[in-house]
Write a protein that holds these residues in place. Structure first.
Motif, mmCIF file in Angstrom:
data_model
loop_
_atom_site.group_PDB
_atom_site.id
_atom_site.type_symbol
_atom_site.label_atom_id
_atom_site.label_comp_id
_atom_site.label_asym_id
_atom_site.label_seq_id
_atom_site.Cartn_x
_atom_site.Cartn_y
_atom_site.Cartn_z
ATOM 1 N N ASP A 206 0.818 -1.179 -0.086
ATOM 2 C CA ASP A 206 -0.048 0.078 -0.067
ATOM 3 C C ASP A 206 0.825 1.407 -0.109
ATOM 4 O O ASP A 206 0.649 2.241 -0.573
ATOM 5 C CB ASP A 206 -0.897 0.114 1.290
ATOM 6 N N GLN A 207 1.746 1.112 0.901
ATOM 7 C CA GLN A 207 2.959 2.321 0.915
ATOM 8 C C GLN A 207 4.420 1.794 0.909
ATOM 9 O O GLN A 207 4.688 0.694 1.027
ATOM 10 C CB GLN A 207 2.443 2.949 2.362
ATOM 11 N N VAL A 208 4.863 2.850 0.282
ATOM 12 C CA VAL A 208 6.558 2.495 0.211
ATOM 13 C C VAL A 208 7.279 3.560 0.800
ATOM 14 O O VAL A 208 7.082 4.943 0.725
ATOM 15 C CB VAL A 208 6.952 2.502 -1.151
ATOM 16 N N VAL A 209 8.296 3.157 1.404
ATOM 17 C CA VAL A 209 9.415 4.103 1.947
ATOM 18 C C VAL A 209 10.880 3.730 1.408
ATOM 19 O O VAL A 209 11.057 2.659 1.307
ATOM 20 C CB VAL A 209 9.365 3.923 3.602
ATOM 21 N N PHE A 210 11.492 4.792 1.111
ATOM 22 C CA PHE A 210 12.661 4.795 0.323
ATOM 23 C C PHE A 210 13.761 5.379 1.205
ATOM 24 O O PHE A 210 13.739 6.381 1.717
ATOM 25 C CB PHE A 210 13.000 5.511 -1.065
ATOM 26 N N LEU A 211 14.467 4.569 1.634
ATOM 27 C CA LEU A 211 15.715 4.840 2.713
ATOM 28 C C LEU A 211 17.104 4.608 2.108
ATOM 29 O O LEU A 211 17.330 3.810 1.312
ATOM 30 C CB LEU A 211 15.800 3.846 3.822
ATOM 31 N N SER A 212 17.997 5.737 2.133
ATOM 32 C CA SER A 212 19.211 5.929 1.605
ATOM 33 C C SER A 212 20.175 6.436 2.559
ATOM 34 O O SER A 212 20.087 7.389 3.129
ATOM 35 C CB SER A 212 19.239 6.637 0.187
ATOM 36 N N GLU A 213 21.506 5.710 3.019
ATOM 37 C CA GLU A 213 22.267 6.450 3.932
ATOM 38 C C GLU A 213 21.382 6.712 5.341
ATOM 39 O O GLU A 213 22.021 7.830 5.634
ATOM 40 C CB GLU A 213 22.990 7.439 3.312
ATOM 41 N N GLY A 214 20.519 5.744 5.841
ATOM 42 C CA GLY A 214 19.866 5.997 6.948
ATOM 43 C C GLY A 214 18.979 7.040 6.976
ATOM 44 O O GLY A 214 18.257 7.243 8.096
ATOM 45 N N LYS A 215 18.641 7.955 5.818
ATOM 46 C CA LYS A 215 17.784 8.829 5.681
ATOM 47 C C LYS A 215 16.448 8.587 5.007
ATOM 48 O O LYS A 215 16.657 7.808 3.950
ATOM 49 C CB LYS A 215 18.219 10.080 5.203
ATOM 50 N N LEU A 216 15.261 8.947 5.436
ATOM 51 C CA LEU A 216 14.304 8.642 4.502
ATOM 52 C C LEU A 216 14.010 9.760 3.483
ATOM 53 O O LEU A 216 13.961 10.945 3.645
ATOM 54 C CB LEU A 216 12.837 9.098 5.433
ATOM 55 N N ILE A 217 14.277 9.382 2.362
ATOM 56 C CA ILE A 217 14.150 10.310 1.139
ATOM 57 C C ILE A 217 13.019 10.517 0.438
ATOM 58 O O ILE A 217 12.632 11.564 0.093
ATOM 59 C CB ILE A 217 15.136 9.600 -0.026
ATOM 60 N N GLU A 218 12.031 9.491 0.382
ATOM 61 C CA GLU A 218 10.456 9.514 -0.100
ATOM 62 C C GLU A 218 9.680 8.552 0.619
ATOM 63 O O GLU A 218 10.388 7.625 0.691
ATOM 64 C CB GLU A 218 10.887 9.680 -1.647
ATOM 65 N N GLU A 219 8.675 8.955 0.558
ATOM 66 C CA GLU A 219 7.516 7.918 0.973
ATOM 67 C C GLU A 219 6.212 8.403 0.298
ATOM 68 O O GLU A 219 5.924 9.401 -0.026
ATOM 69 C CB GLU A 219 7.396 7.775 2.421
ATOM 70 N N GLY A 220 5.381 7.233 -0.111
ATOM 71 C CA GLY A 220 4.129 7.407 -0.614
ATOM 72 C C GLY A 220 3.385 6.221 -0.937
ATOM 73 O O GLY A 220 3.882 5.156 -0.787
ATOM 74 N N SER A 221 1.974 6.377 -1.634
ATOM 75 C CA SER A 221 1.553 5.211 -2.060
ATOM 76 C C SER A 221 2.474 4.629 -2.892
ATOM 77 O O SER A 221 3.185 5.157 -3.542
ATOM 78 C CB SER A 221 0.200 5.536 -2.634
ATOM 79 N N ALA A 222 2.170 3.300 -3.156
ATOM 80 C CA ALA A 222 3.028 2.348 -4.094
ATOM 81 C C ALA A 222 2.698 2.839 -5.604
ATOM 82 O O ALA A 222 3.493 2.999 -6.512
ATOM 83 C CB ALA A 222 2.640 0.654 -3.895
ATOM 84 N N GLU A 223 1.580 3.332 -5.986
ATOM 85 C CA GLU A 223 1.044 3.753 -7.289
ATOM 86 C C GLU A 223 1.873 4.766 -7.544
ATOM 87 O O GLU A 223 2.628 4.914 -8.587
ATOM 88 C CB GLU A 223 -0.085 3.791 -7.491
ATOM 89 N N SER A 224 1.799 5.847 -6.712
ATOM 90 C CA SER A 224 2.358 7.053 -7.135
ATOM 91 C C SER A 224 4.080 7.032 -6.743
ATOM 92 O O SER A 224 4.600 7.852 -7.696
ATOM 93 C CB SER A 224 1.854 8.298 -6.131
ATOM 94 N N PHE A 225 4.436 6.328 -6.028
ATOM 95 C CA PHE A 225 6.181 6.089 -5.988
ATOM 96 C C PHE A 225 6.564 5.653 -7.073
ATOM 97 O O PHE A 225 7.620 6.090 -7.681
ATOM 98 C CB PHE A 225 6.318 5.114 -4.504
ATOM 99 N N PHE A 226 5.863 4.698 -7.727
ATOM 100 C CA PHE A 226 6.667 3.865 -8.620
ATOM 101 C C PHE A 226 6.242 4.470 -9.959
ATOM 102 O O PHE A 226 7.153 4.344 -11.123
ATOM 103 C CB PHE A 226 6.157 2.261 -8.723
ATOM 104 N N GLU A 227 5.143 5.217 -10.284
ATOM 105 C CA GLU A 227 4.753 5.650 -11.564
ATOM 106 C C GLU A 227 5.256 7.265 -11.656
ATOM 107 O O GLU A 227 5.616 7.593 -12.763
ATOM 108 C CB GLU A 227 3.263 5.649 -11.755
ATOM 109 N N SER A 228 5.626 8.047 -10.498
ATOM 110 C CA SER A 228 5.871 9.327 -10.569
ATOM 111 C C SER A 228 6.593 9.728 -9.285
ATOM 112 O O SER A 228 6.266 10.616 -8.591
ATOM 113 C CB SER A 228 4.645 10.317 -10.691
#
Length: 244
Positions: A206-228
């Motif tokens: 339902d929701q995706v969180v992107f982590l890089s170097e320990g920081k939260l870079i982006e989060e959102g619904s799976a649809e919006s995250f992967f499409e835009s």
């Protein structure tokens, strides 16, 4: 599940494995996928959510309740959840069935007859009945991981936490385990998983969180995250990992 992290940090020596993460997810989220480059903090963040690690600073609330920091309280919180890791962590001297029964009796306090019935039911659901008397060394990697998943699910956990559950499997075995996890998603099980399987995350989360170097870079619904994706870092990452 509602998850709220505020200024969450976990430091190991000079390494900030999770670095000032703030996040608020509503009750409507059932499946949360943690993605990002290796070493980005996914596993540590997952362990903090599961109470397997205590924050260096900041706090976590799950379903509105502040996660404890005392070991006795943490053990109680952990016992209500289910965990599956990259390594199968099965007891080598026990059969597949015994690996599921033991924690039901020793950790969750079930009577052994009830634990046996439940273990056999879960094993049947995961299509492993023919293998219940085998020890881990007699099972394939995919079968071992399915037994580990059955063990994590047997006590009907409030939250199932999966740490890259298919990373040690070959493609055929991986597909079988992902099918089982997707079935759990569809059945209403609340799941947080770290994964490099982008197709699975896009399809099941339902929701995706992107982590890089320990920081939260982006989060959102799976649809919006992967499409835009909103950030160049996430866009560049997805263009590489979804190329094929």
């Amino acid at each position: 599940m509602s998850i709220e992290a505020t200024g969450l940090c976990k430091v190991y020596g000079k390494t900030r494995a999770v670095d000032d993460v703030t996040l608020c997810l509503s009750d409507s989220v059932q499946v949360l996928a943690l993605i990002g480059p290796s070493g980005g903090g996914k596993s540590t963040f997952l362990r903090l959510l599961g109470g397997l690690e205590v924050p260096t600073s900041g706090e976590v609330r799950v379903d509105g309740k502040l996660l404890p920091t005392k070991e006795e309280d943490l053990m109680k919180y952990r016992s209500g959840n289910g965990f599956l890791f990259q390594s199968f962590n099965l007891f080598p001297h026990l059969t597949a069935l015994e690996n599921i029964v033991l924690p039901l009796v020793q950790v969750h306090g079930w009577e052994k007859p009830k634990a046996l019935d439940r273990a056999k039911s879960v094993v049947a659901r995961f299509h492993l009945t023919d293998h219940i008397d085998k020890r881990p060394c007699q099972l394939s990697g995919g079968q071992q991981q399915r037994i580990a998943l059955a063990r994590a699910m047997a006590h009907e956990p409030a939250l199932l936490l999966l740490d890259e559950p298919t990373s040690a499997l070959d493609p055929e075995m991986k597909a079988g385990v992902l099918d089982l996890i997707e079935e759990l998603c569809q059945s209403g099980q609340r799941i947080v998983l770290s994964t490099h399987e982008m197709g699975f995350a896009k399809r099941s989360a339902d929701q995706v969180v992107f982590l890089s170097e320990g920081k939260l870079i982006e989060e959102g619904s799976a649809e919006s995250f992967f499409e835009s994706p909103e950030t160049d870092e996430v866009g560049g990452f997805l263009s590489k990992v979804m190329k094929w």
